[in-house]
Design an enzyme around this catalytic site. Structure first.
Site, mmCIF file in Angstrom:
data_model
loop_
_atom_site.group_PDB
_atom_site.id
_atom_site.type_symbol
_atom_site.label_atom_id
_atom_site.label_comp_id
_atom_site.label_asym_id
_atom_site.label_seq_id
_atom_site.Cartn_x
_atom_site.Cartn_y
_atom_site.Cartn_z
ATOM 1 N N ASP A 13 0.806 -1.233 0.000
ATOM 2 C CA ASP A 13 0.000 0.000 0.000
ATOM 3 C C ASP A 13 0.834 1.275 0.000
ATOM 4 O O ASP A 13 0.412 2.310 0.512
ATOM 5 C CB ASP A 13 -0.966 0.031 1.213
ATOM 6 C CG ASP A 13 -1.885 -1.169 1.235
ATOM 7 O OD1 ASP A 13 -2.213 -1.684 0.148
ATOM 8 O OD2 ASP A 13 -2.267 -1.598 2.331
ATOM 9 N N LYS A 16 1.883 1.967 -5.153
ATOM 10 C CA LYS A 16 2.446 1.379 -6.384
ATOM 11 C C LYS A 16 1.538 1.622 -7.583
ATOM 12 O O LYS A 16 2.001 1.919 -8.682
ATOM 13 C CB LYS A 16 2.647 -0.144 -6.205
ATOM 14 C CG LYS A 16 3.628 -0.493 -5.115
ATOM 15 C CD LYS A 16 3.673 -1.990 -4.858
ATOM 16 C CE LYS A 16 2.412 -2.567 -4.270
ATOM 17 N NZ LYS A 16 2.077 -2.108 -2.906
ATOM 18 N N LYS A 18 -0.512 4.030 -8.254
ATOM 19 C CA LYS A 18 -0.373 5.396 -8.767
ATOM 20 C C LYS A 18 0.932 5.551 -9.577
ATOM 21 O O LYS A 18 0.934 6.137 -10.656
ATOM 22 C CB LYS A 18 -0.370 6.396 -7.602
ATOM 23 C CG LYS A 18 0.075 7.735 -8.090
ATOM 24 C CD LYS A 18 0.145 8.853 -7.135
ATOM 25 C CE LYS A 18 0.949 9.936 -7.869
ATOM 26 N NZ LYS A 18 0.709 11.271 -7.424
ATOM 27 N N ALA A 39 -3.957 -7.927 -3.568
ATOM 28 C CA ALA A 39 -3.480 -6.584 -3.886
ATOM 29 C C ALA A 39 -4.667 -5.658 -4.106
ATOM 30 O O ALA A 39 -5.718 -6.076 -4.594
ATOM 31 C CB ALA A 39 -2.626 -6.632 -5.154
ATOM 32 N N GLY A 40 -4.493 -4.410 -3.726
ATOM 33 C CA GLY A 40 -5.494 -3.396 -4.025
ATOM 34 C C GLY A 40 -4.743 -2.166 -4.475
ATOM 35 O O GLY A 40 -4.097 -1.509 -3.662
ATOM 36 N N HIS A 41 -4.744 -1.902 -5.776
ATOM 37 C CA HIS A 41 -3.954 -0.796 -6.322
ATOM 38 C C HIS A 41 -4.894 0.311 -6.797
ATOM 39 O O HIS A 41 -5.753 0.081 -7.650
ATOM 40 C CB HIS A 41 -3.072 -1.295 -7.476
ATOM 41 C CG HIS A 41 -2.018 -2.261 -7.015
ATOM 42 N ND1 HIS A 41 -1.100 -2.828 -7.845
ATOM 43 C CD2 HIS A 41 -1.744 -2.747 -5.778
ATOM 44 C CE1 HIS A 41 -0.302 -3.626 -7.143
ATOM 45 N NE2 HIS A 41 -0.683 -3.600 -5.883
ATOM 46 N N THR A 42 -4.703 1.496 -6.219
ATOM 47 C CA THR A 42 -5.622 2.598 -6.505
ATOM 48 C C THR A 42 -5.018 3.544 -7.535
ATOM 49 O O THR A 42 -3.859 3.934 -7.424
ATOM 50 C CB THR A 42 -5.883 3.403 -5.211
ATOM 51 O OG1 THR A 42 -6.121 2.482 -4.148
ATOM 52 C CG2 THR A 42 -7.069 4.348 -5.370
ATOM 53 N N THR A 127 -5.972 -11.498 3.693
ATOM 54 C CA THR A 127 -7.096 -10.831 3.022
ATOM 55 C C THR A 127 -8.236 -11.814 2.740
ATOM 56 O O THR A 127 -9.259 -11.429 2.205
ATOM 57 C CB THR A 127 -6.622 -10.238 1.685
ATOM 58 O OG1 THR A 127 -6.049 -11.293 0.908
ATOM 59 C CG2 THR A 127 -5.588 -9.145 1.902
ATOM 60 N N GLN A 222 2.042 -6.091 -3.097
ATOM 61 C CA GLN A 222 2.501 -6.202 -1.711
ATOM 62 C C GLN A 222 3.792 -5.374 -1.515
ATOM 63 O O GLN A 222 3.973 -4.394 -2.211
ATOM 64 C CB GLN A 222 2.706 -7.676 -1.292
ATOM 65 C CG GLN A 222 1.430 -8.476 -1.193
ATOM 66 C CD GLN A 222 0.862 -8.960 -2.518
ATOM 67 O OE1 GLN A 222 1.551 -9.535 -3.320
ATOM 68 N NE2 GLN A 222 -0.406 -8.727 -2.743
ATOM 69 N N THR A 297 -7.398 -1.062 1.056
ATOM 70 C CA THR A 297 -8.088 -0.990 -0.233
ATOM 71 C C THR A 297 -8.920 -2.251 -0.467
ATOM 72 O O THR A 297 -10.005 -2.196 -1.042
ATOM 73 C CB THR A 297 -7.038 -0.826 -1.367
ATOM 74 O OG1 THR A 297 -6.189 0.268 -1.026
ATOM 75 C CG2 THR A 297 -7.667 -0.572 -2.711
ATOM 76 N N LEU A 330 3.745 12.694 0.742
ATOM 77 C CA LEU A 330 4.380 13.833 1.425
ATOM 78 C C LEU A 330 3.309 14.762 1.997
ATOM 79 O O LEU A 330 3.475 15.326 3.075
ATOM 80 C CB LEU A 330 5.258 14.604 0.426
ATOM 81 C CG LEU A 330 6.235 15.568 1.055
ATOM 82 C CD1 LEU A 330 7.328 14.820 1.800
ATOM 83 C CD2 LEU A 330 6.868 16.474 0.007
#
Ligand code: GDP
Ligand code: IMO
Ligand code: MG
Length: 434
Positions: A13, A16, A18, A39-42, A127, A222, A297, A330
């Site tokens: 998380d 990655k 993005k 995996a949960g990639h946003t 998960t 991951q 996610t 940031l």
């Protein structure tokens, strides 16, 4: 042409999805190499959020080939849903599923839950997507692969054996399994028919692409601390999430990978169980969680939050061989008078600056911190303005913080991300720039 890997440097998380979406702009192929629907990639595109479990994060650009490599485990139903979701956004994804990738079956979900219950305080807090049991069958050579979905004969023969075995295995945990062999066969034959246009030889396709000097982006899932070999065993996942996994999970040889970008969240987050030395069980941790909406996610579990941990990051840098870092979040860490970085641990009275081997030792590690002056928080539009103005315009305190980390691990900054959108990004180096 170039081959670049984007890899989670911490506990997953990191952002990655993005970073892959951003670099995918100039990629010809985007390939997932490990994990599955854990995996949960946003990706946030023009304010719209996409959350992919299996679909590679190049999917939102028409014309890229999105590969699911042999190192992945696929829940076919979820993948079909994601194909539908991408199509609904007006994009027809070009997808290539390795025939060597393994298929998650209904028993794997059941076993995931049953095994977790049995493990008690050694449970990783999975998960529950059937990941561990599916990789176990792969290693035991009982697995069903994507290519098996293309042949009714192969599928029925393998599934019949497996069905019997898995029902017995679930019985050991006191669980019954209600689906009959024929039900599973007909369900998965149906998935096979729907996925058949996408299943092929991904290893050969990537070999051909690299021979033709195409740009290939490898998408990690991951993070290093969750790697089955190098992570915090037994609290990680069941695949090699680190750079070596990018090779074994796609068939691309190590010498062909030009860039390895580590995605580093500027603090620590962790979903799941096990020790996290820099964890903040206090108001500061809660403030970061709330500010960053740090909830899983995949499972929406609250993510555990802590200060950045250089000890694990040094280790992660070594095992992955990072050539560049993409810092994320940031903006989330803004608004604190003081921020901290763990520079080393104390373990049984001794100072250590490299990850210990066992979770028992890791659990006894006490973090030792260096303090930094925090940077001011700003409204979203000011962060967006920084993305345009570039790195030198960032608050000095923030630059000092990032430069300290980059110098310590000896890896240059390639990206600084200041928001979830594609545009909220300062790109110092594009891995595919000529
Ligand atoms: P992944 O699994 O590594 O792809 O990361 P996730 O998508 O699970 O979680 C990262 C979250 O952080 C997502 O909600 C992203 O939209 C978000 N994100 C990524 N980079 C930034 C950033 O620089 N600032 C903020 N505020 N959010 C970010
Ligand atoms: P992305 O790709 C964060 C964690 C789980 C659990 C352990 C094992 O979004 O960064 P599993 O279901 O794989 O058997 O669970 O690993 N985990 C993740 N944590 N991000 C992920 O993926 C994760 N994938 C698995 O919480 O502790
Ligand atoms: Mg995630």
């Amino acid at each position: 042409m170039s081959v670049a890997a984007v890899i989670g440097a911490q506990w997953g998380d990191e952002g990655k999805g993005k970073i892959v979406d951003l670099y995918a702009q100039r990629a010809d192929y985007v390939a997932r190499y490990c994990g599955g629907a854990n995996a949960g990639h946003t990706i946030v595109l023009a304010g719209k959020k996409f959350k992919f479990n299996l679909m590679p994060s190049g999917a939102l650009y028409p014309g890229k080939t999105n590969v699911i490599g042999n190192g992945c485990v696929i829940d076919p139903k979820r993948l079909l849903d994601e194909i539908t979701e991408v199509k609904a956004a007006g994009i027809t994804p070009t997808l290539l599923i390795s025939g060597r990738a393994h298929i998650v079956l209904p028993y794997h979900f059941e076993l995931d839950g049953a095994e977790e219950e049995k493990k008690g305080d050694l449970a990783a807090g999975t998960t529950r997507r059937g990941i561990g049991p599916c990789y176990s069958d792969k290693a035991a050579r009982f697995g069903i692969r994507a290519s098996d979905l293309l042949s009714q004969d192969a599928l029925s023969k393998k599934l019949e054996k497996m069905h019997d075995l898995k029902v017995k295995q679930l019985g050991i945990y006191g669980k019954t399994f209600n689906l009959g062999y024929k039900d599973v066969l007909s369900q998965y034959s149906g998935y096979g028919r729907l996925l058949s246009p996408y299943i092929g030889d991904a290893t050969f396709a990537l070999f051909s692409a690299i021979s033709k000097k195409k740009n290939v982006l490898l998408e990690g899932a991951q993070g290093a601390m969750l790697d089955i070999d190098h992570g915090l065993y037994p609290f990680g996942t069941s695949s090699n999430t680190t750079a070596g996994g990018a090779c074994t999970g796609t068939g691309i040889p190590p010498k062909k990978i030009d860039e390895v970008v580590g995605v580093v969240k500027v603090y620590t987050s962790r979903v799941g169980a096990g020790p996290v030395p820099t964890e903040l069980n206090d108001a500061t941790g809660q403030k970061i969680r709330d500010k960053g909406d740090e909830y899983g996610t995949v499972t929406r579990r609250p993510r555990r939050i802590g200060w950045l941990d250089l000890v694990t990051l040094r280790y992660s840098t070594w095992i992955n061989g990072f050539t560049g870092i993409a810092f994320t979040r940031l903006d989330t860490l803004a608004g604190f008078d003081e921020v901290k970085i763990c520079t080393h641990y104390e373990l049984d009275g001794k100072k250590i600056d490299f990850m210990p081997q066992t979770q028992e030792e890791f659990a006894r590690c006490k973090p030792v911190y260096k303090s930094f002056k925090g940077w001011l928080d700003m409204p979203e539009k000011e962060w967006k303005a920084f993305a345009k103005k570039g790195y030198a315009a960032l608050p000095k305190e923030a630059r000092d913080y990032l430069e300290f980390i980059s110098k310590d691990i000896g890896v240059p900054m390639y990206i600084v991300s200041v928001g979830p959108g594609r545009e909220d990004t300062i790109v110092l180096k594009d891995v595919f720039a000529k």
